[in-house]
Design a protein around this motif. Structure first.
Motif, PDB file in Angstrom:
ATOM      1  N   ASN A 137      25.957 -56.159  56.403  1.00 15.66           N
ATOM      2  CA  ASN A 137      25.752 -55.507  57.680  1.00 15.66           C
ATOM      3  C   ASN A 137      27.120 -55.194  58.306  1.00 15.66           C
ATOM      4  OD1 ASN A 137      25.290 -54.926  60.401  1.00 15.66           O
ATOM      5  ND2 ASN A 137      24.153 -56.815  60.809  1.00 15.66           N
ATOM      6  N   TYR A 188      28.240 -54.476  61.229  1.00 17.71           N
ATOM      7  CA  TYR A 188      28.554 -55.164  62.484  1.00 17.71           C
ATOM      8  C   TYR A 188      28.957 -56.617  62.211  1.00 17.71           C
ATOM      9  CZ  TYR A 188      26.091 -51.164  64.517  1.00 17.71           C
ATOM     10  OH  TYR A 188      25.695 -49.898  64.862  1.00 17.71           O
ATOM     11  N   GLN A 232      29.896 -47.580  65.128  1.00 15.97           N
ATOM     12  CA  GLN A 232      29.143 -46.544  64.433  1.00 15.97           C
ATOM     13  C   GLN A 232      30.042 -45.387  64.010  1.00 15.97           C
ATOM     14  OE1 GLN A 232      26.130 -45.696  67.368  1.00 15.97           O
ATOM     15  NE2 GLN A 232      24.614 -47.012  66.371  1.00 15.97           N
ATOM     16  N   GLN A 236      29.239 -45.316  60.136  1.00 18.11           N
ATOM     17  CA  GLN A 236      27.949 -44.641  60.080  1.00 18.11           C
ATOM     18  C   GLN A 236      27.472 -44.423  58.648  1.00 18.11           C
ATOM     19  OE1 GLN A 236      25.993 -43.789  62.967  1.00 18.11           O
ATOM     20  NE2 GLN A 236      24.559 -43.873  61.240  1.00 18.11           N
ATOM     21  N   LEU A 246      26.049 -47.586  57.348  1.00 15.93           N
ATOM     22  CA  LEU A 246      24.748 -47.849  57.960  1.00 15.93           C
ATOM     23  C   LEU A 246      23.652 -47.007  57.318  1.00 15.93           C
ATOM     24  CD1 LEU A 246      25.980 -47.923  61.665  1.00 15.93           C
ATOM     25  CD2 LEU A 246      25.150 -49.890  60.358  1.00 15.93           C
ATOM     26  N   ASP A 247      23.934 -45.740  57.092  1.00  9.76           N
ATOM     27  CA  ASP A 247      22.942 -44.842  56.498  1.00  9.76           C
ATOM     28  C   ASP A 247      22.678 -45.181  55.032  1.00  9.76           C
ATOM     29  OD1 ASP A 247      22.819 -43.488  58.901  1.00  9.76           O
ATOM     30  OD2 ASP A 247      24.198 -41.903  58.284  1.00  9.76           O
ATOM     31  N   SER A 291      16.419 -51.282  61.513  1.00  9.34           N
ATOM     32  CA  SER A 291      16.626 -50.652  62.812  1.00  9.34           C
ATOM     33  C   SER A 291      18.019 -50.978  63.341  1.00  9.34           C
ATOM     34  CB  SER A 291      15.571 -51.128  63.809  1.00  9.34           C
ATOM     35  OG  SER A 291      15.803 -52.470  64.196  1.00  9.34           O
ATOM     36  N   PRO A 292      18.660 -50.036  64.025  1.00  9.43           N
ATOM     37  CA  PRO A 292      19.995 -50.292  64.600  1.00  9.43           C
ATOM     38  C   PRO A 292      20.020 -51.516  65.509  1.00  9.43           C
ATOM     39  CG  PRO A 292      19.491 -47.951  64.677  1.00  9.43           C
ATOM     40  CD  PRO A 292      18.232 -48.641  64.243  1.00  9.43           C
ATOM     41  N   SER A 293      18.976 -51.723  66.290  1.00 11.21           N
ATOM     42  CA  SER A 293      18.955 -52.871  67.202  1.00 11.21           C
ATOM     43  C   SER A 293      18.964 -54.187  66.435  1.00 11.21           C
ATOM     44  CB  SER A 293      17.738 -52.797  68.119  1.00 11.21           C
ATOM     45  OG  SER A 293      16.537 -52.799  67.370  1.00 11.21           O
ATOM     46  N   ILE A 320      22.518 -54.750  65.063  1.00  7.52           N
ATOM     47  CA  ILE A 320      23.441 -55.145  66.124  1.00  7.52           C
ATOM     48  C   ILE A 320      23.249 -56.615  66.490  1.00  7.52           C
ATOM     49  CG2 ILE A 320      24.029 -54.771  68.570  1.00  7.52           C
ATOM     50  CD1 ILE A 320      23.211 -51.780  68.022  1.00  7.52           C
TER      51      ILE A 320
END
Length: 245
Positions: free
Chosen positions: A88, A90, A215, A219, A222-223, A230-232, A235
């Motif tokens: 991840n 983050y 991001q 990004q 992430l993609d 989900s982004p939330s 995070i």
């Protein structure tokens, strides 16, 4: 005056006696994976090198391994099995910040070149990282997609996630067996500082502006690697919503 230090562009460990490649991604159980790979060496490694260092795989294995670029690894996809693990973005950022800027007494040279310094606030660290050209980023902060892809093509045929490490490691061993390659056994637990609860990730990313900064740099990671989460949840360091792997 010295110019910026160049990072090693050779991110893949290539076995010369086996059709096997490992794309090493710092801050993603890299030390533990290298310890597992060490068991595949037929000869006792030369002394004076740590198996975690690039120099070990370049110079200390009596020619059984070498380091190669992602482009060279891509050219071997038809004849070699390649694997890597991702994290991840983050959580990887928080891990790098805690380890390299807070825990260690000396900052790594390339991080110094970026303008980072020990114990700087996380916001300043993230702003400096986001504003640094990717060509000048320390490898611990480099997007994982830039390590594992060549012009948008993912090199490894097997990608596991650190968040589901045990299950994915077992799947990797099963895949190695199917490929006619030796299994890597149990994953050694090396150099582990943050495990289990990832609630501190959300603590560091309470400010939406910091989320946008991360991001802007990650990004593609992430993609490509976490598009099903989900982004939330990312995070908050929570991947329970990810698909069964």
């Amino acid at each position: 005056m010295e110019g910026p230090r160049m990072r090693n562009p050779r991110h893949f460990i290539a076995f010369e006696t086996l059709p096997l490649l490992y794309g090493r991604v710092p801050k993603v159980a890299n030390t533990s994976i290298k310890a597992a790979l060490h068991t595949l060496l037929k000869q006792k490694a030369e002394e004076g090198f740590r198996s975690t260092s690039d120099g070990f795989w370049l110079e200390a294995t009596h020619g059984e391994t070498r380091m190669i670029t992602a482009r060279t690894a891509l050219m071997r996809r038809g004849t070699h099995f390649s694997f890597s693990f991702v994290r991840n973005p983050y959580d990887r950022l928080v891990s790098a910040y805690n380890n390299k800027l807070l825990e260690l007494e000396t900052l790594m040279p390339q991080m110094q070149d970026m303008g980072l310094h020990r114990n700087m606030p996380f916001q300043d660290f993230l702003e400096c990282t986001a504003n640094t050209p990717t060509s000048a980023l320390d490898v611990h902060l480099l997007p994982q997609s830039m390590i594992l892809c060549v012009e948008g093509t993912l090199v490894p045929s097997f990608i596991g996630r650190m968040e589901s490490m045990q299950n994915d490691w077992d799947l990797l061993n099963l895949t190695l067996r199917r490929e006619g390659l030796p299994e890597l056994g149990k994953l050694p637990k090396k150099n582990i500082r943050r495990s289990g609860d990832r609630s501190d990730v959300g603590h560091y990313f309470q400010d939406p502006g910091l989320v946008r900064l991360a991001q802007s740099l990650y990004q593609t990671d992430l993609d490509l690697f976490y598009g099903d989460v989900s982004p939330s949840d990312l995070i908050q360091g929570d991947l329970k919503s990810s698909k069964d792997r």
